[in-house]
Write an enzyme that holds these catalytic residues in place. Structure first.
Site, short mmCIF file in Angstrom:
data_model
loop_
_atom_site.label_atom_id
_atom_site.label_comp_id
_atom_site.label_asym_id
_atom_site.label_seq_id
_atom_site.Cartn_x
_atom_site.Cartn_y
_atom_site.Cartn_z
N ASP A 346 0.60 -1.60 0.17
CA ASP A 346 0.21 0.24 0.48
C ASP A 346 1.00 1.69 -0.30
OD1 ASP A 346 -2.66 1.43 -0.06
OD2 ASP A 346 -3.41 -0.04 1.34
N THR A 347 0.03 2.64 0.20
CA THR A 347 0.56 3.91 -0.14
C THR A 347 -0.36 4.47 0.34
OG1 THR A 347 2.20 5.25 -1.78
CG2 THR A 347 0.31 3.56 -2.90
N ILE A 348 0.16 5.92 0.05
CA ILE A 348 -0.88 6.93 -0.67
C ILE A 348 -0.48 8.02 -1.12
CG2 ILE A 348 -0.20 7.90 2.50
CD1 ILE A 348 0.85 10.16 0.04
N TYR A 364 3.70 8.55 -3.14
CA TYR A 364 3.74 8.75 -2.40
C TYR A 364 4.22 7.41 -0.95
CZ TYR A 364 6.96 11.04 1.92
OH TYR A 364 7.51 11.46 2.82
N SER A 365 5.34 6.91 -0.31
CA SER A 365 5.52 5.01 -0.74
C SER A 365 7.02 4.89 -0.04
CB SER A 365 4.93 4.61 -1.21
OG SER A 365 5.05 3.10 -1.44
#
Length: 524
Positions: A346-348, A364-365
């Site tokens: 996952d990430t944002i 961004y991760s």
């Protein structure tokens, strides 16, 4: 329009600007930046950096980013903020140690963080307010603390065992994952951001801060050097794009996997998706099979930009025709050979559109939950494990080697019609992202859904040989898919998350945010 008798989420409409992202504090900060005269790039950077404090299991200053951005009448541009393997990295050395893939929680999985250099460049080249103003909100919240949100607490609990050494001191409270509403503080990161605000990217990539990261990595066998950190440079690059029923899907080029989504849509053109039940087994099956074929191509071809030689082949309509012909409408095929054991995480994501209709799509991760689990001792900088996206297969274009960027799962997206950007969007969820992009575009075009409805719709994902089907699907659909030969599972964690902003020709913005995350869309 949604049925107001049932739980749901209304879209957000505004005229001057909207931010949509996965945490409300970051969305609020982004809108504050716009109100202060900042533009969409300023707002996106300020919100993204704060997300590293609000969602530290997903992202942080020890990670990477990609961005797409545009102004009206200008082409979409891209920034590659992904870091490289240290110069001394060597796949053959790891193979000689008996590894067939890069250990996820080792220093060997840590590529040099690229996001800070990208943020500094984008602020200087595209922003208006200056880096000190953009980092001030994150500095404040890192010191004062943020209450842990429900989805963040869920992920924190699931991923806490990744944390090791100094990371456990920085990211656990009394040895435990924080609970919903408990305050999380990161004073070390506040000091790092304060120095970056004053002295720019060099404060991060050299001197005491870089030495702190190097010390943590070298103590665990990492081959990183001060020269590796000092040499980090984010690169401007050119997006790739493909048409689906009159809409262009614009994606970040390799080493991102955006071409995979374009290939999927090129295959789906050859099926009557619009004539299918949007929540039926037939649609899930065709998408799953197209995903398997597209991901197989990704695993073969996408790598560091200097080592990706078959991009035109992936984007070719002829390739899509040949692959679509391999799909049996009633029978599942085997999943693709994995590039490594480590691609579905996952990430944002954050997207902002301002009053001048500058649009930013930024992802961004740190890759896995809490990245490598390695944090620096003094400042508590959690380091990504993006290097696990490399393969150790000898001769593969994505084989680990010094100075290379690994294949990245994170991809920001934009939609464009008649040459103008109509919607920046992103779908979080690691390997799911290309499938998520294709499904989102199909929901909009094939079923005329608005962005919020397109995000809300239940999801399915062919993750290797397993078909993950969210609880929003009926048992009858799951049984029909099983009868086709799919190995069905209901995932414990909802599949991905998404954000989008539609730019209407009438001058209104429409923001949508995924209920699978804690975030929201806000406007003014």
């Amino acid at each position: 329009m949604r049925d107001f008798h049932f739980p749901g989420r209304s879209a957000v409409y505004a005229e001057n600007g909207i931010c949509a992202t996965s945490h409300p504090l970051a969305a609020g900060v982004a809108i504050d930046i716009l109100k202060r005269g900042g533009n969409a790039m300023d707002a996106a950077i300020a919100g993204a950096v704060l997300l590293g404090i609000c969602e530290p299991q997903m992202t942080g200053i020890g990670g990477d980013c990609f961005a797409l951005y545009s102004r009206p009448g200008e082409p979409v541009r891209a920034m590659n903020g992904s870091g490289r393997a240290p110069a001394a990295a060597d796949a053959s050395a790891l193979r000689a140690e008996g590894h067939d893939c890069i250990p996820l929680r080792s220093a060997h999985a840590v590529t040099v963080p690229g996001a800070i250099d990208a943020f500094c460049k984008l602020s200087e080249e595209e922003g208006k307010l200056g880096l000190d103003a953009l980092l001030a909100p994150a500095i404040h919240y890192a010191e004062a603390g943020v209450p842990v949100a429900p989805r963040v607490a869920f992920d924190w609990q699931n991923d806490q065992d990744t944390l090791q050494g100094a990371a456990r001191q920085s990211y656990l409270i009394d040895g435990k994952a924080p609970t919903i509403g408990q305050m999380f503080r990161a004073p070390g990161q506040a000091e790092v951001l304060r120095r970056i605000a004053k002295d720019g990217r060099d404060a991060f990539y050299s001197g005491e801060i870089a030495e702190d990261m190097l010390s943590a990595l070298n103590a665990l066998g990492g081959v990183h050097t001060a020269e590796d950190f000092a040499g980090v440079s984010a690169d401007a690059t050119t997006p790739v794009a493909g048409d689906y029923k009159g809409i262009d899907l614009v994606e970040h080029p390799p080493n991102g996997q955006g071409a995979t989504a374009i290939l999927m849509l090129n295959m789906l053109k050859h099926f009557d998706i619009a004539g299918m039940n949007p929540l039926g087994a037939e649609r899930v099956h065709i998408e799953a099979e197209a995903a398997k074929l597209a991901y197989d191509a990704r695993n073969r071809f996408i790598a560091d930009p200097d080592h990706t030689s078959r991009l035109d082949h992936m984007l070719s309509p002829e390739t899509a025709v040949q692959l679509a012909e391999l799909i049996n409408p009633r029978k599942a095929m085997a999943g693709p050979k994995a590039i490594s054991e480590a691609v579905h995480k996952d990430t944002i994501y954050i997207t902002v559109v301002d009053k001048d209709r500058m649009a930013v799509s930024l992802i961004y991760s740190i890759f896995h939950g809490f990245g490598s689990g390695i944090a620096s001792e003094k400042f508590g900088i959690l380091l990504q494990n993006r290097g696990a996206g490399f393969t150790l297969e000898d001769g593969h274009p994505n084989m680990l080697a010094g100075g290379k960027r690994p294949m990245h799962t994170i991809i920001p997206g934009m939609l464009r019609k008649d040459g103008e950007v109509t919607m920046p969007f992103g779908v979080m969820g690691g390997a799911y992202q290309p499938c998520g992009h294709a499904r989102f575009v199909s929901n909009l075009t094939d079923f005329s859904m608005d962005p919020q409805a397109a995000i809300d719709l239940p999801r399915a994902f062919a993750d290797g040989d397993v078909l993950k089907v969210e609880r929003g699907y009926s048992d009858d659909v799951r049984q029909e898919l099983a009868d086709m030969g799919h190995d069905i599972t209901i995932p414990d964690t909802a599949i991905g998350g998404a954000q989008a902003i539609q730019i209407h020709s009438a001058g209104i913005l429409e923001g949508a945010s995924d209920p699978r995350k804690d975030g929201c869309a806000l406007g003014y």
